[in-house]
Design a protein around this motif. Structure first.
Motif, PDB file in Angstrom:
ATOM      1  N   PRO A  96       0.841  -1.209   0.000  1.00  0.00           N
ATOM      2  CA  PRO A  96       0.000   0.000   0.000  1.00  0.00           C
ATOM      3  C   PRO A  96       0.872   1.254   0.000  1.00  0.00           C
ATOM      4  CG  PRO A  96       0.025  -1.028   2.173  1.00  0.00           C
ATOM      5  CD  PRO A  96       0.761  -1.954   1.271  1.00  0.00           C
ATOM      6  N   ASP A  97       0.634   2.149  -0.946  1.00  0.00           N
ATOM      7  CA  ASP A  97       1.458   3.359  -1.073  1.00  0.00           C
ATOM      8  C   ASP A  97       1.235   4.362   0.050  1.00  0.00           C
ATOM      9  OD1 ASP A  97       2.743   2.511  -3.354  1.00  0.00           O
ATOM     10  OD2 ASP A  97       1.327   3.467  -4.727  1.00  0.00           O
ATOM     11  N   ASP A  98       0.080   4.260   0.718  1.00  0.00           N
ATOM     12  CA  ASP A  98      -0.265   5.279   1.714  1.00  0.00           C
ATOM     13  C   ASP A  98       0.200   4.909   3.130  1.00  0.00           C
ATOM     14  OD1 ASP A  98      -1.998   3.164   1.968  1.00  0.00           O
ATOM     15  OD2 ASP A  98      -3.777   4.397   2.327  1.00  0.00           O
ATOM     16  N   MET A  99       1.098   3.930   3.252  1.00  0.00           N
ATOM     17  CA  MET A  99       1.590   3.506   4.561  1.00  0.00           C
ATOM     18  C   MET A  99       3.113   3.587   4.601  1.00  0.00           C
ATOM     19  SD  MET A  99      -0.750   0.106   5.292  1.00  0.00           S
ATOM     20  CE  MET A  99      -0.460   0.052   7.050  1.00  0.00           C
ATOM     21  N   THR A 100       3.659   3.734   5.797  1.00  0.00           N
ATOM     22  CA  THR A 100       5.100   3.572   5.977  1.00  0.00           C
ATOM     23  C   THR A 100       5.414   2.088   6.093  1.00  0.00           C
ATOM     24  OG1 THR A 100       4.999   3.629   8.393  1.00  0.00           O
ATOM     25  CG2 THR A 100       5.222   5.765   7.241  1.00  0.00           C
ATOM     26  N   TYR A 107       2.976  -0.809   7.838  1.00  0.00           N
ATOM     27  CA  TYR A 107       2.604  -2.020   7.115  1.00  0.00           C
ATOM     28  C   TYR A 107       2.964  -3.265   7.933  1.00  0.00           C
ATOM     29  CZ  TYR A 107       2.937  -5.815   3.715  1.00  0.00           C
ATOM     30  OH  TYR A 107       2.819  -7.020   3.076  1.00  0.00           O
ATOM     31  N   LEU A 108       4.176  -3.291   8.478  1.00  0.00           N
ATOM     32  CA  LEU A 108       4.614  -4.459   9.252  1.00  0.00           C
ATOM     33  C   LEU A 108       3.832  -4.601  10.547  1.00  0.00           C
ATOM     34  CD1 LEU A 108       8.453  -4.207   8.613  1.00  0.00           C
ATOM     35  CD2 LEU A 108       6.910  -5.969   7.728  1.00  0.00           C
ATOM     36  N   LYS A 109       3.469  -3.468  11.165  1.00  0.00           N
ATOM     37  CA  LYS A 109       2.641  -3.512  12.374  1.00  0.00           C
ATOM     38  C   LYS A 109       1.265  -4.095  12.051  1.00  0.00           C
ATOM     39  CE  LYS A 109       5.032  -1.370  15.767  1.00  0.00           C
ATOM     40  NZ  LYS A 109       5.256  -1.911  17.131  1.00  0.00           N
ATOM     41  N   LEU A 110       0.741  -3.744  10.880  1.00  0.00           N
ATOM     42  CA  LEU A 110      -0.551  -4.292  10.448  1.00  0.00           C
ATOM     43  C   LEU A 110      -0.457  -5.799  10.264  1.00  0.00           C
ATOM     44  CD1 LEU A 110      -3.487  -3.949   9.432  1.00  0.00           C
ATOM     45  CD2 LEU A 110      -2.534  -3.515   7.148  1.00  0.00           C
ATOM     46  N   ILE A 111       0.619  -6.258   9.595  1.00  0.00           N
ATOM     47  CA  ILE A 111       0.824  -7.696   9.396  1.00  0.00           C
ATOM     48  C   ILE A 111       0.956  -8.397  10.751  1.00  0.00           C
ATOM     49  CG2 ILE A 111       2.345  -9.456   8.441  1.00  0.00           C
ATOM     50  CD1 ILE A 111       0.791  -7.934   6.311  1.00  0.00           C
ATOM     51  N   ALA A 112       1.699  -7.770  11.667  1.00  0.00           N
ATOM     52  CA  ALA A 112       1.882  -8.349  13.011  1.00  0.00           C
ATOM     53  C   ALA A 112       0.551  -8.476  13.746  1.00  0.00           C
ATOM     54  CB  ALA A 112       2.851  -7.484  13.817  1.00  0.00           C
ATOM     55  N   LYS A 113      -0.310  -7.457  13.605  1.00  0.00           N
ATOM     56  CA  LYS A 113      -1.625  -7.479  14.248  1.00  0.00           C
ATOM     57  C   LYS A 113      -2.490  -8.595  13.669  1.00  0.00           C
ATOM     58  CE  LYS A 113      -5.580  -4.482  15.326  1.00  0.00           C
ATOM     59  NZ  LYS A 113      -6.176  -3.127  15.147  1.00  0.00           N
ATOM     60  N   MET A 114      -2.449  -8.747  12.339  1.00  0.00           N
ATOM     61  CA  MET A 114      -3.226  -9.803  11.682  1.00  0.00           C
ATOM     62  C   MET A 114      -2.757 -11.187  12.129  1.00  0.00           C
ATOM     63  SD  MET A 114      -3.416  -8.108   7.875  1.00  0.00           S
ATOM     64  CE  MET A 114      -4.114  -9.538   7.070  1.00  0.00           C
ATOM     65  N   GLU A 171      19.697  -2.493   7.532  1.00  0.00           N
ATOM     66  CA  GLU A 171      19.993  -1.055   7.423  1.00  0.00           C
ATOM     67  C   GLU A 171      18.857  -0.300   6.726  1.00  0.00           C
ATOM     68  OE1 GLU A 171      23.826  -0.519   5.641  1.00  0.00           O
ATOM     69  OE2 GLU A 171      24.801  -1.964   6.961  1.00  0.00           O
ATOM     70  N   ILE A 172      17.677  -0.434   7.275  1.00  0.00           N
ATOM     71  CA  ILE A 172      16.512   0.216   6.662  1.00  0.00           C
ATOM     72  C   ILE A 172      15.777   1.074   7.689  1.00  0.00           C
ATOM     73  CG2 ILE A 172      15.026  -1.813   7.112  1.00  0.00           C
ATOM     74  CD1 ILE A 172      13.565  -1.117   4.488  1.00  0.00           C
ATOM     75  N   ASP A 173      15.300   2.233   7.252  1.00  0.00           N
ATOM     76  CA  ASP A 173      14.454   3.096   8.074  1.00  0.00           C
ATOM     77  C   ASP A 173      13.003   2.742   7.781  1.00  0.00           C
ATOM     78  OD1 ASP A 173      13.081   5.024   9.440  1.00  0.00           O
ATOM     79  OD2 ASP A 173      13.845   6.730   8.272  1.00  0.00           O
ATOM     80  N   PRO A 174      12.324   2.048   8.697  1.00  0.00           N
ATOM     81  CA  PRO A 174      10.962   1.585   8.415  1.00  0.00           C
ATOM     82  C   PRO A 174       9.924   2.705   8.421  1.00  0.00           C
ATOM     83  CG  PRO A 174      11.529   1.098  10.674  1.00  0.00           C
ATOM     84  CD  PRO A 174      12.765   1.667  10.051  1.00  0.00           C
ATOM     85  N   ASN A 175      10.325   3.909   8.864  1.00  0.00           N
ATOM     86  CA  ASN A 175       9.378   5.026   8.889  1.00  0.00           C
ATOM     87  C   ASN A 175       9.227   5.706   7.527  1.00  0.00           C
ATOM     88  OD1 ASN A 175       8.654   5.090  11.786  1.00  0.00           O
ATOM     89  ND2 ASN A 175      10.849   5.428  12.047  1.00  0.00           N
ATOM     90  N   ARG A 229       7.776   6.040  -1.469  1.00  0.00           N
ATOM     91  CA  ARG A 229       9.101   6.610  -1.733  1.00  0.00           C
ATOM     92  C   ARG A 229      10.211   5.558  -1.683  1.00  0.00           C
ATOM     93  NH1 ARG A 229       8.209  10.004   2.543  1.00  0.00           N
ATOM     94  NH2 ARG A 229      10.392   9.785   3.210  1.00  0.00           N
ATOM     95  N   MET A 230       9.869   4.331  -1.370  1.00  0.00           N
ATOM     96  CA  MET A 230      10.891   3.289  -1.253  1.00  0.00           C
ATOM     97  C   MET A 230      11.314   2.764  -2.621  1.00  0.00           C
ATOM     98  SD  MET A 230       9.879   0.864   1.958  1.00  0.00           S
ATOM     99  CE  MET A 230       9.930   1.456   3.648  1.00  0.00           C
ATOM    100  N   SER A 231      12.607   2.454  -2.735  1.00  0.00           N
ATOM    101  CA  SER A 231      13.130   1.798  -3.932  1.00  0.00           C
ATOM    102  C   SER A 231      12.694   0.333  -3.927  1.00  0.00           C
ATOM    103  CB  SER A 231      14.654   1.874  -3.936  1.00  0.00           C
ATOM    104  OG  SER A 231      15.186   1.119  -2.846  1.00  0.00           O
TER     105      SER A 231
END
Length: 298
Positions: free
Chosen positions: A88-92, A96-103, A120-124, A129-131
């Motif tokens: 989803p483009d509208d999430m950081t 996204y990972l918090k949503l998956i964790a909740k599910m 070495e990733i900034d999850p925020n 904008r991610m490559s």
């Protein structure tokens, strides 16, 4: 007990697409490399293991549970990285990972946080904008973060730079030491050789060859690079092996033989003046190309 057991799996999509009579099994703690050209049936096999597709024939089991009828129960124990991921483009990445964790009803997010640092990733960062490489890291973390017993990884290092590919290999080796069972499809031969215990080669939906990495390393087929000290020795060896690859300018020859022929080679070399003799190791890529190279459909 086999952690993964596929028997005569068939799914025919028409025009030769799908998988046909695939049978393979993977033991606990084993890393299985699944190799084949695009469209060979690797992703189709993975989707059946996840319970996303129902076999037309045959059976697919994980931990003795039917992947189609017990998919929800199975997916709690499985980490899955698809070959193509839509985010989803509208999430950081973190959201996204918090949503998956909740599910997944995860109570502990600490392993995901360790993996942020490891890759070495900034999850925020916003997903938009991610490559491709950053998104791939998010997909890998999503597959690993709940500490599953089984990992199904479809082209896991696609888009990663060489440094991160090596990090991924480190991660797989660590999970293997922890007793995880992993099936990994990849086009990166070095990655497969370093991480896998066995390799299955699939072509046109059919499993055509299985080989252990140890068998590959100790193959009966050997290649030797030989440099001679003088022209007479070079011509003598060339006469004995007329079809061998040679570099006349450097008085070098590359000779490929079976183990049973090595005494003959040594006998010929004993009459020559040899500068050096070196065994060239056969790579998985060379083994792979024996089955796939030169085919117009590859």
């Amino acid at each position: 007990m086999n952690m993964i057991d596929i028997q005569h799996l068939t799914k025919d999509y028409g025009q030769g697409k799908g998988v046909f009579d695939v049978t393979l099994s993977i033991k606990k703690g084993e890393v299985y490399g699944y190799l084949g050209p695009n469209g060979a049936g690797k992703s189709t096999t993975m989707r059946h293991l996840m319970g996303f597709s129902k076999p037309q024939k045959g059976s697919v089991y994980i931990q003795e549970m039917d992947c189609w009828s017990e998919q929800k129960k199975i997916q709690r124990h499985v980490g899955y990285l698809p070959g193509e991921i839509s985010f989803p483009d509208d999430m950081t990445g973190l959201a996204y990972l918090k949503l998956i964790a909740k599910m997944r009803k995860m109570n502990d997010f600490s392993y995901a946080e360790k993996l942020f640092s490891f890759f070495e990733i900034d999850p925020n960062t916003g997903m938009k904008r991610m490559s491709k490489g950053m998104k791939q890291k998010i997909g890998i973390i999503a597959a690993f973060m709940h500490d599953p017993d089984i990992l199904l990884l479809d082209e896991p290092t696609s888009g990663l730079d060489p440094l991160m590919q090596n990090r991924f290999i480190e991660l797989v080796e660590q999970e293997k030491m922890n007793g995880k069972t992993i099936i990994l499809s990849s086009h990166i031969f070095d990655e497969v050789e370093k991480t896998c215990d066995r390799i299955g080669m699939i072509r046109n939906g059919k499993l055509i060859q299985e080989v252990t990495v140890d068998e590959l390393r100790h193959s009966q087929f050997k290649t030797y690079k030989i440099e001679l000290l003088d022209t007479l020795s070079f011509e003598k060896l060339k006469q004995a092996y007329p079809n061998a690859e040679h570099k006349e300018k450097h008085k070098q020859m590359i000779i490929s033989i079976n183990d049973s022929e090595i005494n003959h080679l040594l006998s010929v070399l004993s009459t020559c003046h040899v500068a050096f003799l070196k065994e060239e190791k056969h790579t998985l890529e060379e083994y792979f190309m024996k089955f796939y190279g030169g085919d117009k459909n590859d």
